[in-house]
Scaffold this motif. Structure first.
Motif, PDB file in Angstrom:
ATOM      1  N   THR A 176       0.818  -1.211   0.000  1.00 42.13           N
ATOM      2  CA  THR A 176       0.000   0.000   0.000  1.00 42.13           C
ATOM      3  C   THR A 176       0.849   1.258   0.000  1.00 42.13           C
ATOM      4  OG1 THR A 176      -0.149  -0.110   2.427  1.00 42.13           O
ATOM      5  CG2 THR A 176      -1.959  -1.094   1.147  1.00 42.13           C
ATOM      6  N   HIS A 177       2.130   1.121   0.393  1.00 50.76           N
ATOM      7  CA  HIS A 177       3.049   2.266   0.413  1.00 50.76           C
ATOM      8  C   HIS A 177       4.457   1.740   0.619  1.00 50.76           C
ATOM      9  CE1 HIS A 177       2.178   1.433   4.632  1.00 50.76           C
ATOM     10  NE2 HIS A 177       3.274   2.075   4.964  1.00 50.76           N
ATOM     11  N   LEU A 178       5.442   2.603   0.530  1.00 51.20           N
ATOM     12  CA  LEU A 178       6.822   2.229   0.819  1.00 51.20           C
ATOM     13  C   LEU A 178       6.987   2.201   2.328  1.00 51.20           C
ATOM     14  CD1 LEU A 178       9.625   1.740  -0.680  1.00 51.20           C
ATOM     15  CD2 LEU A 178      10.189   4.034   0.134  1.00 51.20           C
ATOM     16  N   HIS A 179       7.162   1.029   2.888  1.00 49.26           N
ATOM     17  CA  HIS A 179       7.192   0.862   4.348  1.00 49.26           C
ATOM     18  C   HIS A 179       8.498   1.392   4.938  1.00 49.26           C
ATOM     19  CE1 HIS A 179       3.511  -1.533   4.565  1.00 49.26           C
ATOM     20  NE2 HIS A 179       3.912  -2.096   3.435  1.00 49.26           N
ATOM     21  N   PRO A 231     -10.880   5.472  -6.542  1.00 54.28           N
ATOM     22  CA  PRO A 231     -10.182   6.727  -6.262  1.00 54.28           C
ATOM     23  C   PRO A 231      -9.829   6.818  -4.782  1.00 54.28           C
ATOM     24  CG  PRO A 231     -12.089   7.118  -7.624  1.00 54.28           C
ATOM     25  CD  PRO A 231     -12.186   5.714  -7.139  1.00 54.28           C
ATOM     26  N   ILE A 232      -8.950   5.919  -4.356  1.00 49.07           N
ATOM     27  CA  ILE A 232      -8.542   5.903  -2.963  1.00 49.07           C
ATOM     28  C   ILE A 232      -7.049   6.158  -2.903  1.00 49.07           C
ATOM     29  CG2 ILE A 232      -8.781   4.693  -0.762  1.00 49.07           C
ATOM     30  CD1 ILE A 232     -11.389   4.881  -2.007  1.00 49.07           C
ATOM     31  N   TYR A 233      -6.583   7.017  -3.773  1.00 48.68           N
ATOM     32  CA  TYR A 233      -5.225   7.521  -3.577  1.00 48.68           C
ATOM     33  C   TYR A 233      -5.290   8.288  -2.261  1.00 48.68           C
ATOM     34  CZ  TYR A 233      -1.286  10.738  -4.011  1.00 48.68           C
ATOM     35  OH  TYR A 233      -0.154  11.479  -3.767  1.00 48.68           O
ATOM     36  N   SER A 234      -4.541   7.834  -1.265  1.00 48.72           N
ATOM     37  CA  SER A 234      -4.754   8.329   0.100  1.00 48.72           C
ATOM     38  C   SER A 234      -3.443   8.738   0.747  1.00 48.72           C
ATOM     39  CB  SER A 234      -5.450   7.246   0.930  1.00 48.72           C
ATOM     40  OG  SER A 234      -4.873   5.970   0.700  1.00 48.72           O
ATOM     41  N   PRO A 235      -2.821   9.808   0.250  1.00 49.57           N
ATOM     42  CA  PRO A 235      -1.517  10.212   0.775  1.00 49.57           C
ATOM     43  C   PRO A 235      -1.614  10.784   2.189  1.00 49.57           C
ATOM     44  CG  PRO A 235      -2.358  11.883  -0.708  1.00 49.57           C
ATOM     45  CD  PRO A 235      -3.313  10.722  -0.786  1.00 49.57           C
ATOM     46  N   SER A 243      -5.028   3.155  -0.660  1.00 52.43           N
ATOM     47  CA  SER A 243      -5.888   2.199   0.025  1.00 52.43           C
ATOM     48  C   SER A 243      -6.539   1.267  -0.991  1.00 52.43           C
ATOM     49  CB  SER A 243      -6.966   2.936   0.814  1.00 52.43           C
ATOM     50  OG  SER A 243      -6.383   3.892   1.675  1.00 52.43           O
ATOM     51  N   LEU A 244      -6.958   0.108  -0.516  1.00 52.96           N
ATOM     52  CA  LEU A 244      -7.595  -0.879  -1.385  1.00 52.96           C
ATOM     53  C   LEU A 244      -8.985  -1.202  -0.874  1.00 52.96           C
ATOM     54  CD1 LEU A 244      -4.651  -3.451  -1.633  1.00 52.96           C
ATOM     55  CD2 LEU A 244      -5.016  -1.428  -3.029  1.00 52.96           C
ATOM     56  N   ILE A 245      -9.938  -1.324  -1.790  1.00 52.78           N
ATOM     57  CA  ILE A 245     -11.247  -1.845  -1.418  1.00 52.78           C
ATOM     58  C   ILE A 245     -11.368  -3.238  -2.015  1.00 52.78           C
ATOM     59  CG2 ILE A 245     -13.726  -1.652  -1.743  1.00 52.78           C
ATOM     60  CD1 ILE A 245     -13.523   1.301  -1.439  1.00 52.78           C
ATOM     61  N   VAL A 246     -11.590  -4.216  -1.146  1.00 53.27           N
ATOM     62  CA  VAL A 246     -11.699  -5.611  -1.559  1.00 53.27           C
ATOM     63  C   VAL A 246     -13.155  -6.038  -1.486  1.00 53.27           C
ATOM     64  CG1 VAL A 246     -11.000  -7.981  -1.050  1.00 53.27           C
ATOM     65  CG2 VAL A 246      -9.360  -6.121  -0.755  1.00 53.27           C
ATOM     66  N   ASP A 247     -13.675  -6.497  -2.606  1.00 56.44           N
ATOM     67  CA  ASP A 247     -15.014  -7.092  -2.641  1.00 56.44           C
ATOM     68  C   ASP A 247     -16.108  -6.123  -2.204  1.00 56.44           C
ATOM     69  OD1 ASP A 247     -16.090  -9.517  -3.500  1.00 56.44           O
ATOM     70  OD2 ASP A 247     -16.464 -10.195  -1.462  1.00 56.44           O
ATOM     71  N   GLU A 249     -16.403  -4.488   0.273  1.00 56.33           N
ATOM     72  CA  GLU A 249     -16.759  -4.637   1.687  1.00 56.33           C
ATOM     73  C   GLU A 249     -15.630  -4.249   2.630  1.00 56.33           C
ATOM     74  OE1 GLU A 249     -18.616  -8.033   4.733  1.00 56.33           O
ATOM     75  OE2 GLU A 249     -18.122  -8.556   2.652  1.00 56.33           O
ATOM     76  N   TYR A 250     -14.386  -4.474   2.218  1.00 57.34           N
ATOM     77  CA  TYR A 250     -13.241  -4.268   3.111  1.00 57.34           C
ATOM     78  C   TYR A 250     -12.369  -3.129   2.602  1.00 57.34           C
ATOM     79  CZ  TYR A 250     -14.659  -8.934   4.593  1.00 57.34           C
ATOM     80  OH  TYR A 250     -15.383 -10.011   5.035  1.00 57.34           O
ATOM     81  N   LEU A 251     -12.010  -2.229   3.502  1.00 56.39           N
ATOM     82  CA  LEU A 251     -11.136  -1.098   3.191  1.00 56.39           C
ATOM     83  C   LEU A 251      -9.786  -1.336   3.846  1.00 56.39           C
ATOM     84  CD1 LEU A 251     -10.565   1.782   2.118  1.00 56.39           C
ATOM     85  CD2 LEU A 251     -11.555   2.659   4.262  1.00 56.39           C
ATOM     86  N   LEU A 252      -8.779  -1.634   3.036  1.00 51.60           N
ATOM     87  CA  LEU A 252      -7.427  -1.835   3.538  1.00 51.60           C
ATOM     88  C   LEU A 252      -6.716  -0.491   3.522  1.00 51.60           C
ATOM     89  CD1 LEU A 252      -8.402  -4.719   2.847  1.00 51.60           C
ATOM     90  CD2 LEU A 252      -6.036  -5.285   2.305  1.00 51.60           C
ATOM     91  N   THR A 253      -6.444   0.057   4.700  1.00 47.17           N
ATOM     92  CA  THR A 253      -6.008   1.442   4.833  1.00 47.17           C
ATOM     93  C   THR A 253      -4.493   1.609   4.922  1.00 47.17           C
ATOM     94  OG1 THR A 253      -6.320   1.267   7.239  1.00 47.17           O
ATOM     95  CG2 THR A 253      -8.158   2.160   5.943  1.00 47.17           C
ATOM     96  N   GLY A 254      -3.723   0.521   4.836  1.00 46.34           N
ATOM     97  CA  GLY A 254      -2.282   0.663   4.980  1.00 46.34           C
ATOM     98  C   GLY A 254      -1.940   1.289   6.321  1.00 46.34           C
ATOM     99  N   ASP A 255      -1.068   2.310   6.301  1.00 45.46           N
ATOM    100  CA  ASP A 255      -0.678   2.990   7.537  1.00 45.46           C
ATOM    101  C   ASP A 255      -1.286   4.385   7.643  1.00 45.46           C
ATOM    102  OD1 ASP A 255       0.741   0.844   8.385  1.00 45.46           O
ATOM    103  OD2 ASP A 255       2.720   1.640   7.881  1.00 45.46           O
ATOM    104  N   ILE A 256      -2.406   4.599   6.970  1.00 44.02           N
ATOM    105  CA  ILE A 256      -3.097   5.893   7.048  1.00 44.02           C
ATOM    106  C   ILE A 256      -4.034   5.941   8.250  1.00 44.02           C
ATOM    107  CG2 ILE A 256      -4.929   7.239   5.932  1.00 44.02           C
ATOM    108  CD1 ILE A 256      -2.314   7.924   4.764  1.00 44.02           C
TER     109      ILE A 256
END
Length: 382
Positions: A176-179, A231-235, A243-247, A249-256
């Motif tokens: 989701t980002h450079l860790h 459109p979940i470019y989430s700087p 961020s990713l939306i899966v199915d 239903e699920y919002l994967l927010t990384g470290d935001i």
């Protein structure tokens, strides 16, 4: 394997089950006080004290005075040797029900516990991998014999083995980002499995390897499940955070966004530049999403964020009610909160970023040392 004295090792996996099941455990940590203060084993029903190993070489009497006789006892050190010695002395002194942590805090840091988050609409499944000793979270979406791994940790054999057990082939790995707090295993896992590695292009301006651009408008299909890059470019945590939306239903927010806190914008030295992006992502972009989305972050900061079975999960609407980082209405107050009086930066975070760019290639022992300690990716972690 139980020793002749009746002493037995406890694996990191066994310890994880105890913590997740909220079973009572008393821990004697024999590392140096500074190491203990920086990072320790935590759990809702875990009691822990620190007596350095060198204070117990001549006698374990002071430990016996502080350890309750009616509780299961685990002795912990950095790698195993010191804790095994102290545990043996405690057994010889008459203490029963004693274990030592096999592999020490090294094994605790590296253990991954897979927990099922839920079923996907086409019959697939979504799993969360809890790195309980460090607070990192990875994900695997499985559908029709294919899998995608998100925010892969460097222990790639765990993901390969799990996918194999599920009868799935890993087709995609995504960051989701450079860790900056841990070494990504995404590129390595992709190379090992022939999968495609995805990384946000705005975080990849200095990387030394090929990748697919993780960006808005590109849907990634896993079996019959679409991982939608809406459109979940989430700087904000990084300039490229996505961020990713899966199915749906699920919002994967990384470290935001985390369960009890929000991401910090300073790990690339850009806090003042990125604080506006962070606020816009949290207060505008996420606020415009369906509020019944289930948030799945890339980290947790406290054991209180571990829910049933160890899941780290919350509904977006609940976070807007309860997460303090989402309830700072004054913009200047928000700016101060995420740029001033932050917790210490992660151990070796600059070297970790360089590794994740492909600029340096530390060996396994060096990588392990770089990752020592808690993750510290959140504003409110203490």
């Amino acid at each position: 394997m139980t020793t002749a004295s009746g002493l037995r090792p406890m694996t990191a996996g066994e310890l994880t089950k105890i913590v997740l099941n909220k079973e009572e455990l008393f821990i004697l940590d024999v590392r140096n006080q500074s190491d203990f203060d920086d990072w320790k084993i935590e759990g809702e029903s875990v009691e822990i004290i620190n007596i350095p190993y060198f204070d117990l070489l001549d006698s374990v009497d002071q430990a016996l005075e502080q350890i309750p006789s009616d509780k299961r006892l685990l002795v912990v050190c950095a790698k195993e040797g010191s804790s095994k010695f102290v545990a043996e002395q405690l057994v010889q002194a008459g203490r029963t029900n004693v274990s030592y942590l096999e592999g020490g805090m090294k094994s605790w840091s590296e253990h991954l516990e897979p927990v099922k988050i839920g079923d996907l609409k086409d019959g697939g499944s979504l799993y969360q991998f809890v790195r309980i000793g460090k607070g990192c979270l990875s994900y695997m979406a499985i559908s029709s014999g294919e899998a995608a791994v998100i925010d892969t940790l460097r222990m790639t054999d765990v993901f390969e083995r799990f996918a194999r057990e599920q009868g799935a082939t890993i087709k995609h790995t995504l960051d989701t980002h450079l860790h900056a707090d841990h070494i990504s295993g995404g590129r390595k896992l992709a190379e090992q499995t022939g999968a495609t590695y995805w990384l946000p292009p705005k975080d990849a301006t200095e990387v030394t390897f090929p990748y697919e651009k993780l960006e808005e408008g590109r849907d990634i299909t896993v079996g019959n499940t679409k991982i939608k890059i809406q459109p979940i470019y989430s700087p904000g945590h990084t300039i490229g955070s996505t961020s990713l939306i899966v199915d749906d239903e699920y919002l994967l927010t990384g470290d935001i966004l985390f369960i009890e806190s929000i991401g910090r914008p300073d790990l690339a030295g850009k806090a003042e530049d990125w604080v506006g992006d962070l606020r816009n992502t949290l207060y505008n972009r996420y606020n415009g999403l369906a509020q019944d989305l289930i948030v799945l972050p890339a980290h947790f900061g406290k054991v209180t964020e571990l829910g049933e079975g160890g899941r780290v999960i919350a509904r977006l609407s609940d976070l807007y009610r309860n997460n303090p980082g989402l309830n700072i209405q004054d913009e200047e107050t928000f700016r101060r909160t995420v740029t001033v009086n932050l917790p210490p930066q992660p151990n070796a975070y600059q070297e970790i970023r360089q590794t994740n760019m492909g600029k340096i290639t530390p060996n396994e022992d060096e990588q392990r040392e770089m990752e020592t300690g808690p993750n510290r990716c959140a504003v409110h972690d203490k």
